[in-house]
Structures are given as structure tokens and as C-alpha cells.
Write a protein that holds these residues in place. Sequence first.
Motif, mmCIF file in Angstrom:
data_model
loop_
_atom_site.group_PDB
_atom_site.id
_atom_site.type_symbol
_atom_site.label_atom_id
_atom_site.label_comp_id
_atom_site.label_asym_id
_atom_site.label_seq_id
_atom_site.Cartn_x
_atom_site.Cartn_y
_atom_site.Cartn_z
ATOM 1 N N SER B 17 0.852 -1.186 0.000
ATOM 2 C CA SER B 17 0.000 0.000 0.000
ATOM 3 C C SER B 17 0.890 1.239 0.000
ATOM 4 O O SER B 17 1.971 1.239 0.594
ATOM 5 N N LEU B 53 -7.047 0.265 6.413
ATOM 6 C CA LEU B 53 -6.071 -0.795 6.614
ATOM 7 C C LEU B 53 -6.240 -1.448 7.979
ATOM 8 O O LEU B 53 -5.742 -2.533 8.235
ATOM 9 N N ARG B 84 -6.966 -6.162 0.423
ATOM 10 C CA ARG B 84 -7.111 -5.238 1.549
ATOM 11 C C ARG B 84 -6.016 -5.359 2.606
ATOM 12 O O ARG B 84 -5.851 -4.466 3.410
ATOM 13 N N VAL B 85 -5.313 -6.431 2.665
ATOM 14 C CA VAL B 85 -4.280 -6.578 3.686
ATOM 15 C C VAL B 85 -2.909 -6.486 3.017
ATOM 16 O O VAL B 85 -2.407 -7.477 2.476
ATOM 17 N N VAL B 89 3.307 -1.073 3.982
ATOM 18 C CA VAL B 89 2.688 0.220 3.685
ATOM 19 C C VAL B 89 3.802 1.247 3.559
ATOM 20 O O VAL B 89 4.720 1.284 4.374
ATOM 21 N N ILE B 119 -2.072 -0.008 11.355
ATOM 22 C CA ILE B 119 -1.486 -1.318 11.085
ATOM 23 C C ILE B 119 -1.029 -2.004 12.358
ATOM 24 O O ILE B 119 -0.408 -3.067 12.310
ATOM 25 N N THR B 124 2.148 -6.020 9.247
ATOM 26 C CA THR B 124 2.366 -5.144 8.104
ATOM 27 C C THR B 124 3.553 -4.227 8.352
ATOM 28 O O THR B 124 3.664 -3.599 9.398
#
Lengths: 143, 1138
Positions: B17, B53, B84-85, B89, B119, B124
Motif C-alpha cells: 500500500s 487498513l 485489503r491486507v 505500507v 497497522i 504489516t
Amino acid sequence: MIVCVAVVGHQNNPLYLQSFTEADDALKLHHIVHCSLDVIDERVNNPKRSAPTLNETFLGLLYPTENYKVYGYLTNTKVKFIMVTTDLDVKDADARNFFRKFHAAYVDAVSNPFHVPGKKIASRSFGVRVSTIVKSFGSGTTG
Amino acid sequence: MEDYPEELRMTPVSLVSIVGCPELHPSISAALSSQQPPMNTLALPDFSKASILARSGKARDPLAPPQAPAGILKKDWLLKHRTRVPAAVAALFRADQVSGDPAQWLQACSDLENLKSAIQGKNTKLVVVLVQAQASDELSEDVTVALRKRAEIDSRHMIVLVEQDETEWSRSLSKLKNVFAELCSAFYKEEGRRIKARIEKRNFSSVELSIRYCFKVAVYAEFRRDWPEALKFYEEGVRVLREMIGTSTRLPPTQRLVEIKAVAEQFHFKISTLLLHAGKVVEAILWFRKHIRSYERVVGTPEVAFLHWEWFSRQFLVFGELIETTAATVPDTLSPRFGTADNALTEWEFQPAYYYQLAATYLREKRYAIECSSSVANLTTEASGIPESVMPSVYVGQYVRLFEQGDTVSVLPLSDTEYTSYALSEAERFQDSYEIIALFRKAYESFQSLGATRMASACSRGMAIEYYAAGDFSNAKQLFDGVAGLYRQEGWTTLLWENLGYLRECSRKLNFPKDFISYSLEMAALPLFSGSGEENRENKIKSGPGGSPTISRRENIQQEVINVLKRKQAPDGTNDEFDNAMEETTHLDIDQISPLRMVLTASVAFHDQSVKPGSPLLISVSLLSHLPSPVVVDQLEVQFNQSDCNFVVHSAQEDSPPLDSNLHDQVVQATSLTLFTNKWMRLTREIKSGQSGKLECLSVKATINKHLVICCHAESPASMEDFPLWKFEDHVETLPTKDNVLAFSGQKLIQVEEPDAQVDLVLNSAGSALVGEIFIVPATILSKGHAVHSGELKINLVDAKGGGLLMSPREAEESESHDVELLGVSTVDGKELKEEVDSIRKIQYSFGVVSVPTLSEGDSWSCKLEIKWHRAKSVMLYVSLGYSLGSTEEEALLRLNVHRSLQIEGQIPLLVTHQLLRPFRREPLLLSEIRSLGGDDKKCSLAMNESNMFIVNARNCTEVPLRLHSMTIEPDDDGKQLCSVQQVSGISNGHAVIAPSEEYKGIFSVNPRASSSNFHLGDICLNWSRDSSLGEDQETHVIMKQRLPEEIKYSLVDSQNFVFSGAHNHAAFILPKSEHIVSHKLVPLGSGSQQLPRITITSVRYSAALTPSTSAATVFVYPSEPKFNLETSCSTSDECVS
């Protein structure tokens, strides 16, 4: 359990076809035996097959279909034997052994002086003998 | 396969992301997705969106006891991880955002905090990206450190992107990509390890979780592209799943099974895809076999069997599609011995068509199961109805009911009964037939291209049955018809029986009475397949609408045909629906390749091979039917190519008077015309032969029950083929005729000979022909009973010794001349035929065609054939007269021919010989005049200005007297000047008659007037004719010219004045125009005028001796000087007479 055995002549015509099933799927067995001729054609005419296998009469598993397995055998006079079984695991040796016995029975039947080669086998004793062979299939005593 | 959600079909792709700096997102996303392996990007334009997120699910109370899971797999889990996961990021900040304005710095810090909290609790990874306009815009160390500390990240995860500079941009971007790839790998590995630890520690409360964990670990492995691990955990999941069938009690049994199968399907799909994409075809097929074997018997209760079959069919379809899309081929390493211990697989298992065919077969099972279930359901659950608002739950393979109560919507589980009726109502909405047909068609086309015609036929039959079931009878009929051909050809009667049963029903439904009748008759005539006499067993065969193949059923079918023909209501409800379409009579045409040959076959044999026109002849008509019940034939019509010969046989039982439309037909009554099964019905009739030519029996029409006309093409017993299908039956075969010879050699056609010609053709021969004359052969046409119309006389000359050519090969090359030549044809009155029918007349050297005028009965006409021999040769003269009896077109077709031949010898009439008598030489010749060696090739020596006698003999070699009109010597141009030839004795009274083998002698005097060494006397010309009292040939004169050959003997007589060496007597053979020199050495014994030794030369052939005159042989010998031996040579030239 063997559900059907068949002898198929030179013009791919059935000479003998007997089903050993209580269910009313005899017609389906006719179809299965008929379709298996395509596999035999393919195997016998396949140039990829190496020379030593040409003398091999046992053709092996022709194809599995639905819950049946179809095995084939080709005599030196190009008469085809086809066996349909519902057993899940068939040992190659058992199938070979079955066909060997069946071949012997067939030879005896067509050696009858009243049998016209190329016609259907109508011999009653052949039928009885085939039933016996079929019943003994895979029972372990076939060795 | 298309029904599966995309996330299942596609390989999982890592997700990262990026947040902030939305203007850079497109280029970063593009760069990441072009990465190998690619990465998907979840781009969030600003930090306020970062909350998505965050974990969406409600926070679980860590102290609450672990709840039993409500299902195995959540439907959206995979999608969630794909979209979505993110694994990592990246927070994007512009350099000016973090340096400078403190307010902006605070904003950036709070954004970063938000992101961190979003997160939090996940693995993540966080990356901070600073975007600079230029590489030179160096940020202060403090800022970056502060930012890194804020973000709590490693310095490696702090990346500077340079926007303006192209090379710097791509360099920094690739750095970002590498960081992302590394973080993704770490993320998925950690996640996988976390779940795997639970499996290993058996840290789960239920089997469902175990399976779920397996799935998750495998998916995480797939994210990392660790295929072996993915495969391992998928397989583990499947194993656990299969074990669960008997143990789980979470759901009611039917729904439980549905869920398990749905999950198993996903697992199986994943495994198959992984194996096939890795090129492990054999493993994939073996896996598929295992999968099928595990679930093929897990049908569930009969009410929901259709669900099983639908699912089962889909397994085959999807696997077939997978094999097709990956274009799997048989690996080379595989043993070619399919189906044996070496190689457990079979050829078809590598073909998608095989799977499609089975998918279609199982889908048909589903259709049958639905039919059963519906009928049961209609009876039982009529009242309860179908539950409303049922929808798929969040778990794979589960269904729930939405229950609304006021504003609250709750989800209620379904009972099995509710679920069953829901599933049934859903399933009934689909038209499976078209799906089945499409699958069969796919398989059919594929098998057809593989050359597996029987498999293809089976697929074709499958399609046809579906069409039939769907009520599309015309398509069904067409397909069934196509399949029937193969079964007929290979003699699979049971399969054919079923097929015909369908065809019969299709024809009935389509209102085709003719087809109905023909299919029914074929069925009725089929041989039954009875395995070793155990008919009762085979009888149980369920054979579609045709019923089971038994003799009684065959008889029924035959009776049904008769009922239809009689327009009678059948007892078993077969009504007369054909009434509209039925014609007055139904015609069936049976030829030699028709399958209906079993129904009726006609064998026709003439007892003779040829016959005179108009005379009676016997014909045997035999009919055979394999129909099980006796067939009563009302009327039998036998048709020939000459319609005059047609005849009709009526059954005597037929009460109605015969309707005789054709006056030509001969009508015969027969006692009974009933055909019993497999027994020949034999009829022998005497008919009158028609016109000459071929008389062939074309067809036999049998009328049965007044309304059915079966027209059989007549077959010759000699060339009759075996009956298809019946030829394999073990039954006694009978012969069509009682006469064995006729049964094996009888023919359905007979040659009717020409009527005898009643015209005579006479060729008069006048003995041998003589070379040179125009030989006349009179030909006379004498009509004795026939009028001659458009007659034509053909004349042909052929060498009697064979070879045909009437010219010697050498001459054929040189010229066009022929040894024997047909000069022309003239009529008796001497007129040339030319003016009569110019077009027909055609004379060549050895061939001629002459038209004959129309002659009425009793007339005669004659002509003369003029033939000239150029050489003695024996010749065959063939004359044939072709004529027709009348001038009408019909009569003109029939031509009669009369042939005559005559051998004519050609003879040489006169043999001419000659001799030349010369006077003795009267004056001495100087020795110098005697030519010495050499000189030109002409050696004729006649005394100049002397009269030499020339005798010509002409001997008659023929057997007829010849009249000699003149005998002259025609000198050529030279001869006229140099020599005068006078006839000494001529032919008195204008001609001289020479009797056979007599000789005529003509005497000429030859007087050379000039000395010439090369001199041709001329040609002898004889003018002769036959001495015929009729005087017809008197005008014909023959001129013969001949040249003369030579040969000599000579002898030398001793002289007292000379001694000589050499032979006294010798012979020499001299070719014409050649010179022979005889040399002798002479030694004179005295001087003065001495006589040379005398030489005498004799021509053997003509018995003419030549002795040179004494004067010519006298030499003057000079006295010798000192020496005495003087050599002289004397050459004697040979006589050359011309």
C-alpha cells in the motif's frame, strides 16, 4: 468384480458379449465395450510403441470410465477380448491371468468343427466356462 | 472454471500500500506491477484513508473461550489478502512537508501516527518515502532521523525518491521495489510461520480450523511462490477434509456434505492448477483420479443426489478445461505402454474430451436425479414450500436464511429439509440439457479430430438423447441417424436397436410415417444379440423407447407397422397419429446397401445365359425376409428394363380383382405368397424374351397390406452380398434357388441375341489375282426375308499372314504405296456409287465403306470391288453388311450384321527372261582398244554398228491363259540416240495367247550406233491381258519392265604360240554393273601375228556362250630384242547385257 466380457471380431463386430451384473446397465456396458475399441485401435496402430510390445497380447487398462475399468487383450489372430470390471485396484497379473484363461476357452470354442469362423459364438459350454473364469477372478486362487 | 471467483483462479500476488502524494501513485503502481514477480498496489491518496487498513473485524475478547468456528473457509479471506491486507505500507511525504513549516511537520507526524495505529497488531511493515524534487535538495540529517524515529523503522526502510531527475527517479524507484519485495517476502513468511506453528502445536480447537490453517499456510506460500510448500499444505488440507466427512457434526448431514465438497473443490482446483502449471501432467491426472475416487461414492441422501452429480460433473469439466488451457501433452518420459504396470495412465486421460464426455455423463445423472427428486418433492413437501430469502453465507459452501424482524436482520441456519427444497428449486431453474449437449458436442468434436469415431459416436448419441429429452426431435433424429451408420457397419445390434428405437419415436413425433415404418421394419428384422443363449439375462436391457430386444418385441414392432398401415388403433395405445401424413401407399426402396435389405431381398436369376428374341425363357424370383412374423405379400411385380417383359403375381387369397393398369404386364395367379422368416420364397416363371440386347430384371415390387409397396432392387445370386448384421449370426444359410449352380452363378440379366439375318451376302471369287491387273470381286446382297434399310457395306483388306499391314515395312517408310490396294467399288451397271450417297462412301487403301440402297424383300443388289495387287501377296478380304429392318428411329437402333470373308492369292503373271546374242567380231582390234584395268563401272560391250540379237522370253506362271498384246523395248532417252532397237519378230494378229507354263519369245535386234561406255538399253514392256472367253478383261494391259542380272563361267584353251600361267577353267560371279578382271600371264613363243589363247565365257543363267572372234584375239608379237620375255596382259572384260 468383472461385470462384462466381450469377444470382438475382425470387423469390430461383437462375437460374444456377456454381462454379469444384476443392474440394468447392460446397454451401457455395450457402449463401454464399443468405445474401448477406439483405444485398442489407437494402441495397436500407434507407431510410437516399441517393437517388443508388438508381440504382447495383453493391452492393459484401456480406459477408466465412470466406475468401470476396461481392460483389453488382442490375440494373434487379431480377435479382441475386452473385460470390464468395477474393482478399484486390479493387479496387472490378475488381468493377464484372466485373459490367458479366457483365451484358452475361446480357442476351444472356435475349434469346434461346427463353429463357423467369424460368426457369433453361441456355444453354451463356452458361456458356462466363461462364467466360471469370471467368478474366480481376483479371488486369489487364480494364480 | 469461469464460475470460480477470480482470486481463486489467479495466483496470489503480493499486495503493498502507498499513502500520500497521490500524483505519484500511477507511476509507482505501474512500476510495481511490472516487477517480476509482480506486486499489486493499494493506493490511498491521503492519510485520512489509512483507517481502512485497520482490522475490520471486531476485536475479539482475548479472555473469551475459543468459539467453535461456524465454517471451514471464509469466502472473502483470500480476496481480503489480495486486496485489503497489504504486506507493507509506504508513507509518502514531500520533502517540503517535513522540513520547514513546523505546522506541516506536526501534521506529518500525526499522519504517521495514524498510519502506525492502523497497522498496529499486524505484521504489516512500514516504509517511509521522502519525495524530493531534485537530488541536490539535501534534507537535513535531523529531519530524516526524526522521521525515522517517529516511524520506528530501520534506516533501510527510509527511502528518498527523486522526482525530477530521470535516472535518479528510476534508481530510487528500484530501491523502493527491492525494499517492498523484501518486506513482502518477510511478511508472508512470518504470517505463514505463525499459522504453521499452530498446526504443528495442534493448537486448534476443531478440525475446521486445521483445514483453514492448512489453506492459509498454502496461500501464504503461494504469495511467496513457494509452490512445493503450497502443494504440501493443500494436500494436507484435503486429507483432513476427507476424514471430516464421517466425524463432523457441526451442520446437518446434507449441508455438511455440501460444505465439505465445496471446500474440497477449491483445494482440488488449487492443487490441479499448481501441478499443471508446473508441467506435472501425470501427477495432476493421478491426483484427479484420487480426488474422484474419494468423492465418487459420497452421494448423500437420494433427495440431494443431484447436488452430488452436479458437483461431480463440475470436477470433470474444470479438470478438462485446465488440461485444455495448459495444453497438457503426454510427457516423453512416460512409457508408451499405457494402462499397464509401467504406466498406469491411459491415452484418453490426457485428452480434455475424455473429461468433457464424463462431465456430460454425470450432468445427465444430475438431470435424472432431479427428475426423481422433483417427483418425490412434489408429493411430500408441497405444503411446506420453499424457504424464502436463502443466501450464501460468509463461509464457503454454506447457506443461511436472512430473517428480518423489524429493523434487525438476523441470519438463521437452515434445516436440511429447507435446504433441500431450496437447492431443488434452484436446480430446477436451470436447463441442464443444453449444457449437456454443449459438453457432448465439445467432446464429440475433439474425439472426432482424434480419430476416435466410436467415442465420438457415443458423444453424438449422448447429444441425441438430450435433444430427444428436450423435445427437439429433428435434431435428435439427425444425430441418431449419424450414429446408426457406425453400429450397422460394425454389427453392434444391441446399440443399433436402442438407436432405432429412438429414431422410431422421433419419426412418430415428427409425423414421418414413412421413416417410422422403415425404422420399425429394420428393428423387427434385426438379429438379436443373445449371449450364449442366456436370453433372459440380456432381455433386461433397458433400451430407451424401443424396449428390450426380444423376439416378442420384434414381433410387436412388426405388428405395429401393420397396424399403422391398416390405420388401426393399436392395443398398446399406439394411435393412428399418422393419419394426416399417411399417403395412400407407402413406398420403400431397398437397394443393395440399404439397411432394409434384411427386411426384404429379391434375388432374380435367369436360367439361361442367352436366348433368341421372342422365345420363352425361365426366370427364378426368390424373396427372403428376416422379419420375425410371416409376411403376406398381396402382389408381386417384377420389372425389367424391357417393360414388355414385366409381370405381376397375385396372391390367390387376394379377393379383389387385380387392378391392371399396365396392359403389357402379364398377370399370373399364385396360390400363396407368404414369406416366412429367413426362408426363401421361390417362384419360377416362364416369360417371353423381348427385343434383342440386354434383358435385365430391375426390381421386384412387393405390395404388403395393400398400402406398403417395397421395391427391392433385383440382385443376381452370383453377386449377392452377405446380409449385413445377419452374416455374423450362427444360423443355417439357405440358397436363393434350389438349383445349386444357379444359386452360385445365376445372373439377373440375360443377353437376348440378334434375330438371324435374312439377307445373304455373296462374294464371288475368280481365283487368284494377278499382280498388276485390276482384280474384280463381285459382291451380291440378296434379301431373303428382310428388307434392307440404311445398309452399309464395310470392306476390309488384311494380310492373310497376319500383321494387318498391306505394305512391306521397307516400302511403308519410303512411300505411300501399298502392296494391295482397294481402288474402288462400282455397281454392276458400271455407275460409280459416288452420286448416290456420297457421304457414306469412303475408300482407303485397305478399307472401304459403301452404302447400300434400300432393298425390299427379295431384292438383290451387287457391286464390284476393284482391288489391285502391286506385289504377289495373299490377302483376306472381309466384307460385312450392316443393316436395319426399317427406317424408323426405333428400328434403326437395331442393326443386323452379315459377315463374309474371302482369301485371295496374288500371283505374278509372267516371268520374263532375256538373252543377248552378238555377232562375232569381224575386224581385228588393236590391243590398245582392249580396256585395261580400271575404267568406269559400265561394262556392256556390244559391237558398234553391228546387229545384236536380243531375245526376251515371257513365261506364263499362272493357271490361266494369258493374252500378250505387245512386247516392246522402250529405250530411254540415251538409248534412242545411241542405239536402235528393232523388233525382229512381233506378235501376229494383234496378240499372242500364252497357255499356262508356256513361253513366248520376242526377238529384237539391237544396233549400237555410237561407242559408249555407259549405256542403258531400255525397258521391256509387256502388254497382256487375261485370255478370257468372256472378254471382260481384254482392255486390261499389263506392262512389265525388267533389268537384267549376270553371272559367268569361262575357260581358256591352250595355244601353241603362247605359254601361260593360270587356271584353264574358272567361274566367277559378277554383280550387276560390276567388273571382273581375269588376269593371265602370257609368254609368246614366236613373233608375228599370233593367235591368243581362246577364251570362252559362258553365262550360266542364260546358257549363252561368248567366244571373241579370232581377229579380236590376235596380237602382233614383235621380235624380241636381247631379252625374250615380253610381258603382255590380256584382260577380258565380261559381258554385260542390258
